[in-house]
Design a protein around this motif. Structure first.
Motif, PDB file in Angstrom:
ATOM      1  N   ALA A 161      19.882   4.653 -33.964  1.00 43.08           N
ATOM      2  CA  ALA A 161      20.512   4.422 -35.272  1.00 43.08           C
ATOM      3  C   ALA A 161      21.188   3.054 -35.269  1.00 43.08           C
ATOM      4  CB  ALA A 161      21.530   5.518 -35.560  1.00 43.08           C
ATOM      5  N   VAL A 162      21.189   2.426 -36.432  1.00 50.61           N
ATOM      6  CA  VAL A 162      21.871   1.141 -36.606  1.00 50.61           C
ATOM      7  C   VAL A 162      22.863   1.296 -37.749  1.00 50.61           C
ATOM      8  CG1 VAL A 162      21.593  -1.296 -37.177  1.00 50.61           C
ATOM      9  CG2 VAL A 162      19.864  -0.149 -35.791  1.00 50.61           C
ATOM     10  N   SER A 163      24.142   1.039 -37.460  1.00 47.22           N
ATOM     11  CA  SER A 163      25.220   1.189 -38.463  1.00 47.22           C
ATOM     12  C   SER A 163      25.181   2.577 -39.085  1.00 47.22           C
ATOM     13  CB  SER A 163      25.095   0.108 -39.552  1.00 47.22           C
ATOM     14  OG  SER A 163      25.152  -1.181 -38.978  1.00 47.22           O
ATOM     15  N   GLY A 164      24.941   3.584 -38.247  1.00 44.11           N
ATOM     16  CA  GLY A 164      24.956   4.970 -38.722  1.00 44.11           C
ATOM     17  C   GLY A 164      23.677   5.406 -39.408  1.00 44.11           C
ATOM     18  N   ASN A 169      11.581   1.138 -41.864  1.00 44.02           N
ATOM     19  CA  ASN A 169      12.786   0.458 -42.332  1.00 44.02           C
ATOM     20  C   ASN A 169      13.624  -0.010 -41.149  1.00 44.02           C
ATOM     21  OD1 ASN A 169      13.757   2.990 -41.493  1.00 44.02           O
ATOM     22  ND2 ASN A 169      15.506   2.880 -42.892  1.00 44.02           N
ATOM     23  N   GLN A 170      14.290  -1.125 -41.325  1.00 46.79           N
ATOM     24  CA  GLN A 170      15.192  -1.738 -40.326  1.00 46.79           C
ATOM     25  C   GLN A 170      14.477  -2.038 -38.997  1.00 46.79           C
ATOM     26  OE1 GLN A 170      19.543  -0.315 -40.592  1.00 46.79           O
ATOM     27  NE2 GLN A 170      18.374   1.596 -40.674  1.00 46.79           N
ATOM     28  N   LEU A 171      13.176  -2.279 -39.042  1.00 43.37           N
ATOM     29  CA  LEU A 171      12.455  -2.486 -37.782  1.00 43.37           C
ATOM     30  C   LEU A 171      12.881  -3.771 -37.072  1.00 43.37           C
ATOM     31  CD1 LEU A 171       8.805  -1.298 -38.507  1.00 43.37           C
ATOM     32  CD2 LEU A 171      10.787  -0.003 -37.720  1.00 43.37           C
ATOM     33  N   ASP A 172      13.463  -4.728 -37.825  1.00 47.42           N
ATOM     34  CA  ASP A 172      13.934  -5.943 -37.164  1.00 47.42           C
ATOM     35  C   ASP A 172      15.116  -5.661 -36.240  1.00 47.42           C
ATOM     36  OD1 ASP A 172      15.535  -5.286 -39.297  1.00 47.42           O
ATOM     37  OD2 ASP A 172      15.816  -7.330 -40.015  1.00 47.42           O
ATOM     38  N   ALA A 173      15.734  -4.480 -36.391  1.00 50.98           N
ATOM     39  CA  ALA A 173      16.854  -4.100 -35.520  1.00 50.98           C
ATOM     40  C   ALA A 173      16.417  -3.239 -34.338  1.00 50.98           C
ATOM     41  CB  ALA A 173      17.909  -3.347 -36.342  1.00 50.98           C
ATOM     42  N   LEU A 174      15.112  -3.005 -34.219  1.00 50.43           N
ATOM     43  CA  LEU A 174      14.608  -2.166 -33.130  1.00 50.43           C
ATOM     44  C   LEU A 174      14.845  -2.878 -31.794  1.00 50.43           C
ATOM     45  CD1 LEU A 174      13.142   0.603 -33.353  1.00 50.43           C
ATOM     46  CD2 LEU A 174      10.999  -0.636 -33.003  1.00 50.43           C
ATOM     47  N   PRO A 175      15.539  -2.263 -30.854  1.00 50.98           N
ATOM     48  CA  PRO A 175      15.813  -2.945 -29.576  1.00 50.98           C
ATOM     49  C   PRO A 175      14.548  -3.144 -28.753  1.00 50.98           C
ATOM     50  CG  PRO A 175      16.630  -0.682 -29.532  1.00 50.98           C
ATOM     51  CD  PRO A 175      16.160  -0.935 -30.925  1.00 50.98           C
ATOM     52  N   LYS A 176      14.568  -4.177 -27.905  1.00 57.00           N
ATOM     53  CA  LYS A 176      13.403  -4.489 -27.079  1.00 57.00           C
ATOM     54  C   LYS A 176      13.040  -3.332 -26.157  1.00 57.00           C
ATOM     55  CE  LYS A 176      13.700  -9.538 -27.101  1.00 57.00           C
ATOM     56  NZ  LYS A 176      13.905 -10.758 -26.277  1.00 57.00           N
TER      57      LYS A 176
END
Length: 447
Positions: A379-382, A405-412
């Motif tokens: 989760a990113v920002s909840g 959605n929010q795939l740019d925040a997916l960790p390596k």
């Protein structure tokens, strides 16, 4: 079709490689003002004003002891002369005919094939006196020529048109299954690349010896393995950048990089007595970053074969040190003894098949559902990241796209998990895998 062969011969530094580059229309051969840059025979296909032939660039002819490096270079050139249908004998028109030209002119005459005499470096009329001197060689009328500036090209075309044999049509030329698999062999200097290729070909086609760095050009050779056409590329040894002060070394390494980019499968040859040096890992990383299928050959295995458990340990080391190509083929072999070549080529053909593999979209999305259920994205920002859809956008190497959605925040760490899961689920060992993350609407995204 079976193309006729044209060999370019002459003393060092008369412009043979510049002429070769002009004929093939690319800067394939290394060119430098110093003599002796070309060491191996180098081949290229030529389409020249309706003429089609294969041209061979050779090392400069020099008198030398047969056991020395220069002597072995001369032997390679003599072999090219015997193989050729036509010889282009090149002299430096500005220097004129030198005493060293005479014995080599005699060598070419004895070969018995047609000879075209080229007085190079005669641009703007310079060196015409030297061109006239060339009559004394007894090889016919010299063509005043400038390989660098393209002067005399028309006269050369006419001479070739008059001497080249008819082209024989090959019945299998239009058979798609007959397409050659392009394989480059790379590695550190003195890993045994040229020795291995000579063993594959069954002839001393490339210069070899204890001296590191003999090969400077990337050499392209046609071969056949179990009925499969192979185009082999031998390359110069790749040194660490800090040790490449010499311009020729930098040129040779960039030439090797071109061979990697041209290849479909790259064999990274390691010295089994000192494997997985930092430079070896850097070379594998380079091949992976270029998106080429890769196989590791452990050469000189006969020197370490008596060490129990060594192969298992080296394969474990490979998995640990090269996670980006997990499952890569690791093949023990000896180029000198001819052992393991069949196993190496089987691994090469298997790697090419994996590199070219396609997976249906339905299977990929079944996999995605299972992979994200087993290990959900963070989760990113909840708000939990959602991956809703996946597809393979291309092969060579396998390239997959994920939508959500929010795939740019997916960790390596999670993308590594997905790549490893793809590799395991669809049997993609050793090949580079590309993953694109796309945050956008798609037909399967319901919100």
């Amino acid at each position: 079709m079976n193309m006729p062969t044209v060999a370019i011969v002459g003393r060092p530094n008369v412009g043979k490689s510049t002429l070769f580059n002009r004929l093939v229309g690319k800067k394939l051969a290394l060119v430098d003002d110093r003599p002796g840059v070309t060491r191996d025979r180098r081949e290229g296909d030529v389409q020249f004003g309706g003429l089609v032939f294969r041209v061979i660039d050779t090392a400069g002819l020099e008198e030398a002891d047969s056991a020395s490096l220069l002597g072995r270079m001369r032997a390679q050139t003599e072999a090219a002369i015997l193989e050729a249908d036509v010889v282009l004998f090149v002299i430096d028109a500005r220097a004129g005919v030198l005493p060293a030209d005479q014995p080599f002119a005699e060598l070419v005459r004895r070969a018995g094939c047609p000879v075209i005499l080229i007085a190079n470096k005669a641009e703007g009329g310079a060196g015409l006196g030297g061109a006239y001197e060339a009559f004394a060689l007894g090889l016919g009328d010299p063509i005043p020529f400038s390989a660098e500036h393209g002067e005399g090209v028309g006269e050369l075309h006419s001479a070739l048109q008059a001497t080249l044999p008819e082209i024989e049509e090959d019945e299998d030329a239009d058979n798609p299954a007959g397409r050659a698999l392009k394989v480059a062999i790379v590695g550190r200097p003195n890993a045994g690349k040229s020795t291995l290729i000579n063993r594959m070909l069954g002839e001393e086609r490339l210069l070899v010896g204890p001296e590191a760095g003999i090969t400077r050009d990337s050499i392209s050779l046609d071969w056949e393995w179990r009925g499969r056409r192979i185009k082999l590329h031998d390359t110069a040894g790749m040194r660490r950048r800090a040790r490449m002060d010499d311009k020729l070394e930098k040129l040779a390494v960039s030439d090797g990089l071109r061979a990697v980019r041209f290849a479909e499968v790259v064999v990274v040859l390691l010295d089994a007595t000192i494997p997985f040096e930092k430079q070896d890992l850097t070379i594998v990383d380079l091949v992976e970053s270029e998106g080429r299928a890769v196989v590791i050959g452990l050469n000189k295995w006969d020197l370490v074969a008596d060490q129990p458990g060594l192969l298992k340990k080296l394969r474990e080391d490979c998995t640990r040190l090269l996670p980006q190509v997990r499952g890569i083929g690791v093949v023990p072999l000896s180029g000198l003894a001819g052992e393991g070549v069949d196993k190496l080529m089987k691994a090469v053909v298997d790697a090419a098949e994996v590199w070219d593999r396609r997976v249906s979209t339905s299977r990929i999305n079944d996999w995605l559902s299972e992979a994200t259920s087993r290990n959900p994205p963070p989760a990113v920002s909840g708000r939990r990241i959602k991956i809703r859809y996946a597809t393979q956008v291309k092969s060579r190497p396998p390239h997959f796209a994920l939508f959500g959605n929010q795939l740019d925040a997916l960790p390596k760490s999670y993308t590594r998990y997905l790549v490893n899961a793809l590799r395991e689920a669809f049997d993609l060992p050793g090949t580079p895998i590309r993953l694109s993350l796309r945050t956008s609407k798609n037909p399967f995204d319901k919100g």
